[in-house]
Write a protein that holds these residues in place. Structure first.
Motif, PDB file in Angstrom:
ATOM      1  N   ARG A  61       0.814  -1.217   0.000  1.00  0.00           N
ATOM      2  CA  ARG A  61       0.000   0.000   0.000  1.00  0.00           C
ATOM      3  C   ARG A  61       0.849   1.270   0.000  1.00  0.00           C
ATOM      4  O   ARG A  61       0.420   2.301  -0.511  1.00  0.00           O
ATOM      5  CB  ARG A  61      -0.940   0.005   1.205  1.00  0.00           C
ATOM      6  CG  ARG A  61      -2.110  -0.956   1.056  1.00  0.00           C
ATOM      7  CD  ARG A  61      -3.079  -0.812   2.209  1.00  0.00           C
ATOM      8  NE  ARG A  61      -2.442  -1.160   3.487  1.00  0.00           N
ATOM      9  CZ  ARG A  61      -3.028  -1.033   4.677  1.00  0.00           C
ATOM     10  NH1 ARG A  61      -4.258  -0.533   4.748  1.00  0.00           N
ATOM     11  NH2 ARG A  61      -2.399  -1.382   5.776  1.00  0.00           N
ATOM     12  N   ILE A  62       2.039   1.184   0.582  1.00  0.00           N
ATOM     13  CA  ILE A  62       2.877   2.391   0.672  1.00  0.00           C
ATOM     14  C   ILE A  62       4.030   2.382  -0.317  1.00  0.00           C
ATOM     15  O   ILE A  62       4.484   3.441  -0.753  1.00  0.00           O
ATOM     16  CB  ILE A  62       3.410   2.586   2.109  1.00  0.00           C
ATOM     17  CG1 ILE A  62       4.155   1.330   2.604  1.00  0.00           C
ATOM     18  CG2 ILE A  62       2.280   2.934   3.053  1.00  0.00           C
ATOM     19  CD1 ILE A  62       4.795   1.506   3.959  1.00  0.00           C
ATOM     20  N   ARG A  63       4.512   1.177  -0.687  1.00  0.00           N
ATOM     21  CA  ARG A  63       5.621   1.077  -1.642  1.00  0.00           C
ATOM     22  C   ARG A  63       5.373  -0.093  -2.589  1.00  0.00           C
ATOM     23  O   ARG A  63       5.893  -1.190  -2.372  1.00  0.00           O
ATOM     24  CB  ARG A  63       6.965   0.884  -0.913  1.00  0.00           C
ATOM     25  CG  ARG A  63       7.414   2.050  -0.083  1.00  0.00           C
ATOM     26  CD  ARG A  63       8.893   1.937   0.288  1.00  0.00           C
ATOM     27  NE  ARG A  63       9.206   0.684   0.957  1.00  0.00           N
ATOM     28  CZ  ARG A  63       9.103   0.482   2.271  1.00  0.00           C
ATOM     29  NH1 ARG A  63       8.670   1.453   3.053  1.00  0.00           N
ATOM     30  NH2 ARG A  63       9.424  -0.680   2.806  1.00  0.00           N
ATOM     31  N   PRO A  64       4.559   0.109  -3.625  1.00  0.00           N
ATOM     32  CA  PRO A  64       4.293  -0.984  -4.571  1.00  0.00           C
ATOM     33  C   PRO A  64       5.585  -1.533  -5.164  1.00  0.00           C
ATOM     34  O   PRO A  64       6.498  -0.771  -5.518  1.00  0.00           O
ATOM     35  CB  PRO A  64       3.424  -0.314  -5.634  1.00  0.00           C
ATOM     36  CG  PRO A  64       2.802   0.841  -4.930  1.00  0.00           C
ATOM     37  CD  PRO A  64       3.835   1.334  -3.963  1.00  0.00           C
ATOM     38  N   LEU A  65       5.665  -2.858  -5.277  1.00  0.00           N
ATOM     39  CA  LEU A  65       6.872  -3.517  -5.753  1.00  0.00           C
ATOM     40  C   LEU A  65       6.586  -4.264  -7.052  1.00  0.00           C
ATOM     41  O   LEU A  65       5.774  -5.195  -7.068  1.00  0.00           O
ATOM     42  CB  LEU A  65       7.370  -4.513  -4.690  1.00  0.00           C
ATOM     43  CG  LEU A  65       8.644  -5.293  -5.000  1.00  0.00           C
ATOM     44  CD1 LEU A  65       9.845  -4.350  -5.048  1.00  0.00           C
ATOM     45  CD2 LEU A  65       8.861  -6.388  -3.950  1.00  0.00           C
ATOM     46  N   PRO A  66       7.240  -3.897  -8.144  1.00  0.00           N
ATOM     47  CA  PRO A  66       7.064  -4.654  -9.391  1.00  0.00           C
ATOM     48  C   PRO A  66       7.607  -6.071  -9.236  1.00  0.00           C
ATOM     49  O   PRO A  66       8.681  -6.275  -8.660  1.00  0.00           O
ATOM     50  CB  PRO A  66       7.893  -3.853 -10.408  1.00  0.00           C
ATOM     51  CG  PRO A  66       8.109  -2.510  -9.793  1.00  0.00           C
ATOM     52  CD  PRO A  66       8.154  -2.747  -8.318  1.00  0.00           C
ATOM     53  N   LEU A  67       6.874  -7.035  -9.755  1.00  0.00           N
ATOM     54  CA  LEU A  67       7.295  -8.439  -9.694  1.00  0.00           C
ATOM     55  C   LEU A  67       7.681  -8.936 -11.084  1.00  0.00           C
ATOM     56  O   LEU A  67       7.138  -8.462 -12.081  1.00  0.00           O
ATOM     57  CB  LEU A  67       6.163  -9.291  -9.120  1.00  0.00           C
ATOM     58  CG  LEU A  67       5.717  -8.954  -7.701  1.00  0.00           C
ATOM     59  CD1 LEU A  67       4.541  -9.835  -7.278  1.00  0.00           C
ATOM     60  CD2 LEU A  67       6.868  -9.097  -6.703  1.00  0.00           C
ATOM     61  N   PRO A  68       8.610  -9.899 -11.165  1.00  0.00           N
ATOM     62  CA  PRO A  68       9.333 -10.538 -10.061  1.00  0.00           C
ATOM     63  C   PRO A  68      10.344  -9.599  -9.412  1.00  0.00           C
ATOM     64  O   PRO A  68      10.760  -8.610 -10.011  1.00  0.00           O
ATOM     65  CB  PRO A  68      10.034 -11.723 -10.754  1.00  0.00           C
ATOM     66  CG  PRO A  68      10.214 -11.273 -12.157  1.00  0.00           C
ATOM     67  CD  PRO A  68       9.010 -10.438 -12.487  1.00  0.00           C
ATOM     68  N   ALA A  69      10.694  -9.927  -8.172  1.00  0.00           N
ATOM     69  CA  ALA A  69      11.573  -9.056  -7.396  1.00  0.00           C
ATOM     70  C   ALA A  69      12.590  -9.880  -6.623  1.00  0.00           C
ATOM     71  O   ALA A  69      12.386 -11.065  -6.345  1.00  0.00           O
ATOM     72  CB  ALA A  69      10.753  -8.218  -6.431  1.00  0.00           C
ATOM     73  N   GLY A  70      13.690  -9.231  -6.271  1.00  0.00           N
ATOM     74  CA  GLY A  70      14.709  -9.847  -5.431  1.00  0.00           C
ATOM     75  C   GLY A  70      14.416  -9.606  -3.962  1.00  0.00           C
ATOM     76  O   GLY A  70      13.425  -8.982  -3.586  1.00  0.00           O
TER      77      GLY A  70
END
Length: 297
Positions: A53-62
């Motif tokens: 909600r505060i820091r969207p993370l693009p996937l795939p991710a490390g």
């Protein structure tokens, strides 16, 4: 390059050791050949998607922030470091054979790579929350969940500053807390009375998120004298939640000073090969850690 990554949010089983492209450092950064990576609660919270909600993370991710290793590439304009230097610090995607660090310090000769990998985020957090809670030399600090990485650092830093510390932990970790200079007691039913019997509490830190905030409020009498890094419901009691912040370069410099003076040593509770990152997360989430857990590369 091999790295631990995940393509969807979920439990430890979503972590996979895969082949991926090598990272390269930008201005003010370095790249290291990772020898060990620290395993932090922040890592599995990212894996679960808790910060979406505060820091969207693009996937795939490390995964991973902390690491120790050997410098093999230096970004533009970066000074004070050379290829081949042994360093530890914080960056991104450190569960990998190669990782970029944004902040680092040279490895003290007293530490192995495995030990050093467990220090950066732990020491930064410990220094920050000691400062936020406003505890002073000669006062008494209560630390709930004191045997883990942050707790181990808090106890030793507080002792170096002339602060008395009472720490709660399980029965198996009572002697461990004593070796770090704390007055130990167990958690569980009756813990508030056991702590009260040990004396006045001037401030308290919640490191475990085990529902102890009402008890800490009872003991201190003031929500401003309590900091939690683990209970997301703290604001309902007027208690501060301390998530991120602070200066990593300053924390690493203070860590090196404490280590070289023999005032800080955080043991490695357990190490895992990179391929067993899922097991490391499972054990980290279960609690009951004494010191740090690390991945060896």
């Amino acid at each position: 390059m091999r790295a631990v990554r995940f393509a969807e949010f979920g439990g430890p089983e979503v972590l996979e050791l895969t082949e991926t492209t090598e990272p390269h450092p930008g201005p003010g950064q370095i790249r290291i050949a990772v020898r060990a990576a620290g395993v932090n609660p922040h890592d599995w919270r990212v894996r679960e998607g808790q910060f979406e909600r505060i820091r969207p993370l693009p996937l795939p991710a490390g995964v991973g922030q902390d690491a120790a290793g050997v410098v093999d590439e230096i970004g533009p304009g970066t000074t004070g470091v050379e290829i081949g230097d042994h360093v530890f610090g914080r960056g991104s995607n450190t569960y990998a054979e190669l990782a970029v660090l944004n902040s680092w310090a040279h490895l003290p000769e007293e530490l192995t790579f495995a030990e050093a990998a467990g220090y950066p985020s732990v020491v930064e957090t410990a220094l920050r929350i000691i400062g936020l809670v406003g505890i002073q030399p000669g006062q008494t600090l209560l630390v709930s969940g004191a045997a883990g990485g942050v707790g181990s650092a808090v106890l030793q830093i507080a002792r170096d500053r002339g602060i008395t510390v009472i720490g709660t932990a399980g029965p198996a970790n009572q002697d461990y807390l004593r070796t770090l200079g704390a007055i130990p007691t167990t958690y569980g039913p009756g813990w508030v009375d056991r702590v009260r019997a040990l004396g006045r509490i001037d401030a308290a830190l919640d490191l475990s998120g085990a529902g102890v905030l009402p008890g800490l409020l009872d003991l201190t009498g003031d929500p401003d004298k309590i900091i939690t890094i683990a209970d997301l419901e703290a604001s309902m009691l007027g208690i501060r939640f301390a998530g991120v912040g602070g200066s990593m370069p300053a924390a690493l410099a203070e860590a090196v000073d404490l280590i070289t003076r023999g005032r800080l040593r955080i043991p490695v509770d357990r190490s895992y090969p990179l391929a067993e990152a899922a097991a490391a997360h499972t054990h980290s989430q279960s609690g009951h850690t004494r010191g740090r857990r690390v991945l060896l590369v």
